[in-house]
Design a protein around this motif. Structure first.
Motif, PDB file in Angstrom:
ATOM      1  N   THR A 167      -7.728  -9.867  -3.561  1.00  0.00           N
ATOM      2  CA  THR A 167      -8.326  -8.850  -4.430  1.00  0.00           C
ATOM      3  C   THR A 167      -8.440  -7.493  -3.731  1.00  0.00           C
ATOM      4  O   THR A 167      -8.920  -6.527  -4.328  1.00  0.00           O
ATOM      5  N   GLU A 168      -8.008  -7.427  -2.475  1.00  0.00           N
ATOM      6  CA  GLU A 168      -8.196  -6.210  -1.671  1.00  0.00           C
ATOM      7  C   GLU A 168      -7.333  -5.053  -2.172  1.00  0.00           C
ATOM      8  O   GLU A 168      -6.230  -5.242  -2.684  1.00  0.00           O
ATOM      9  N   PRO A 185      -6.662   0.563  -5.663  1.00  0.00           N
ATOM     10  CA  PRO A 185      -6.436  -0.787  -6.189  1.00  0.00           C
ATOM     11  C   PRO A 185      -5.018  -1.273  -5.868  1.00  0.00           C
ATOM     12  O   PRO A 185      -4.058  -0.500  -5.939  1.00  0.00           O
ATOM     13  N   PHE A 186      -4.921  -2.541  -5.532  1.00  0.00           N
ATOM     14  CA  PHE A 186      -3.594  -3.107  -5.285  1.00  0.00           C
ATOM     15  C   PHE A 186      -3.519  -4.546  -5.781  1.00  0.00           C
ATOM     16  O   PHE A 186      -2.893  -4.827  -6.786  1.00  0.00           O
ATOM     17  N   LYS A 208      -7.148  -4.461   4.833  1.00  0.00           N
ATOM     18  CA  LYS A 208      -8.205  -4.881   5.754  1.00  0.00           C
ATOM     19  C   LYS A 208      -8.786  -6.208   5.276  1.00  0.00           C
ATOM     20  O   LYS A 208      -9.088  -6.370   4.091  1.00  0.00           O
ATOM     21  N   HIS A 209      -8.907  -7.153   6.210  1.00  0.00           N
ATOM     22  CA  HIS A 209      -9.646  -8.398   5.972  1.00  0.00           C
ATOM     23  C   HIS A 209      -9.109  -9.183   4.773  1.00  0.00           C
ATOM     24  O   HIS A 209      -9.858  -9.575   3.875  1.00  0.00           O
ATOM     25  N   MET A 236      -3.679  -5.742   8.339  1.00  0.00           N
ATOM     26  CA  MET A 236      -2.282  -6.078   8.071  1.00  0.00           C
ATOM     27  C   MET A 236      -1.558  -4.858   7.529  1.00  0.00           C
ATOM     28  O   MET A 236      -2.054  -4.177   6.618  1.00  0.00           O
ATOM     29  N   GLY A 237      -0.384  -4.586   8.108  1.00  0.00           N
ATOM     30  CA  GLY A 237       0.489  -3.557   7.575  1.00  0.00           C
ATOM     31  C   GLY A 237       1.797  -4.181   7.119  1.00  0.00           C
ATOM     32  O   GLY A 237       2.318  -5.091   7.765  1.00  0.00           O
ATOM     33  N   ILE A 238       2.304  -3.720   5.991  1.00  0.00           N
ATOM     34  CA  ILE A 238       3.624  -4.131   5.508  1.00  0.00           C
ATOM     35  C   ILE A 238       4.402  -2.850   5.262  1.00  0.00           C
ATOM     36  O   ILE A 238       3.934  -1.958   4.537  1.00  0.00           O
TER      37      ILE A 238
END
Length: 289
Positions: A167-168, A185-186, A208-209, A236-238
């Protein structure tokens, strides 16, 4: 070049930056790692240390002194020494020296350990504080995987599937490479991202998290992909370069400065504190099929 091999995989590692150069699956005859074509991005899997991302003005303050440090730190551009090699495991090490101390005032040893188990490669970051004072640092991964894995497919044939519904929101990145104050929002209680080139036109997706601790790259028209797993990396990075045929999956113990940072190292988000003599360990792995 260091070669690590078992019955399933052949992995190549450069002493420069302890950087992965190849993850070749003998069964599928596929190399899962990005080629490093400088037209898009000349690296393949840099180690991010002692910071992750960008510092505001490429600098930080500590104990009343100012230091300059470029994006992602210096480890990715330094020569490591092979300190262990046995069976399907190698360790490459970087020790603090006069060059590192000019930009980062801590005495450390950084070990990068690669190990094979069947069709899985694991990478462990081991940071040791050999100073007489507490040490602040960040560390992160930046492996780039070839997408498409096979010439018959397109980038958009692939999905990233998280092992938990999320839901982050994603944290936007400013033009200066800093993290904005509020997320956008993502995720909407879902666990899948369909890859498109346009997804990365605004730089990396930063989270984050997350609840997830693994991501699968899959293609519903192919039996080949991989599962990327991590533990205790809070960020986390993508990312992909513009229109590039790869995707980076980047678990981080650290993050770029926020736009409203004070510049004080102790106050920086994502810093890890290591007391003298203490060791920090984190591991990620990729299982290819």
């Amino acid at each position: 070049m260091i070669v690590l091999e078992n019955n399933s995989l052949r992995v190549s590692i450069s002493e420069k930056g302890a950087e992965l150069q190849e993850i070749f699956n003998k069964e599928t005859q596929l190399d899962y790692l990005w080629s490093g074509d400088a037209t898009y991005w000349g690296k393949k899997s840099p180690v991010l240390f002692p910071i992750v991302g960008t510092l505001k003005n490429n600098s930080f303050h500590h104990n009343g002194n100012n230091y300059s440090l470029n994006r992602h730190g210096f480890a990715r551009d330094m020569d490591f020494k092979l300190t262990e090699s046995k069976d399907a495991r190698v360790c490459l090490s970087l020790d603090a020296n006069q060059e590192t101390l000019a930009h980062y005032p801590f005495i450390f040893r950084l070990n990068i350990i690669y190990e094979l188990n069947k069709n899985q490669l694991s990478c462990t970051y081991e940071v040791i504080n050999i100073d007489i004072k507490p040490m602040y640092f960040s560390i992160g991964a930046h492996p780039a995987f070839k997408v498409p894995l096979e010439a018959a497919f397109e980038f958009s044939n692939y999905q990233l599937v998280f092992n938990e519904k999320e839901t982050e929101g994603k944290w936007p990145i400013s033009e200066d490479g800093l993290i904005e104050e509020k997320p956008l929002p993502f995720f909407n209680n879902n666990n899948e991202i369909t890859l498109t080139k346009e997804l990365f036109y605004g730089d990396a997706l930063v989270f984050k998290h997350l609840k997830s601790n693994s991501i699968e790259l899959k293609n519903n028209h192919s039996k080949h992909g991989f599962v990327f797993s991590w533990k205790d990396f809070p960020f986390m990075g993508i990312w992909s370069a513009k229109n590039a045929p790869f995707v980076c999956i980047e678990p981080w113990c650290g993050i770029a400065d926020s736009v409203n940072t004070t510049g004080e190292l102790r106050q920086k988000e994502g810093m890890n504190l290591l007391v003298p003599g203490e060791t920090f360990n984190r591991t990620w792995s990729v299982t290819v099929y």
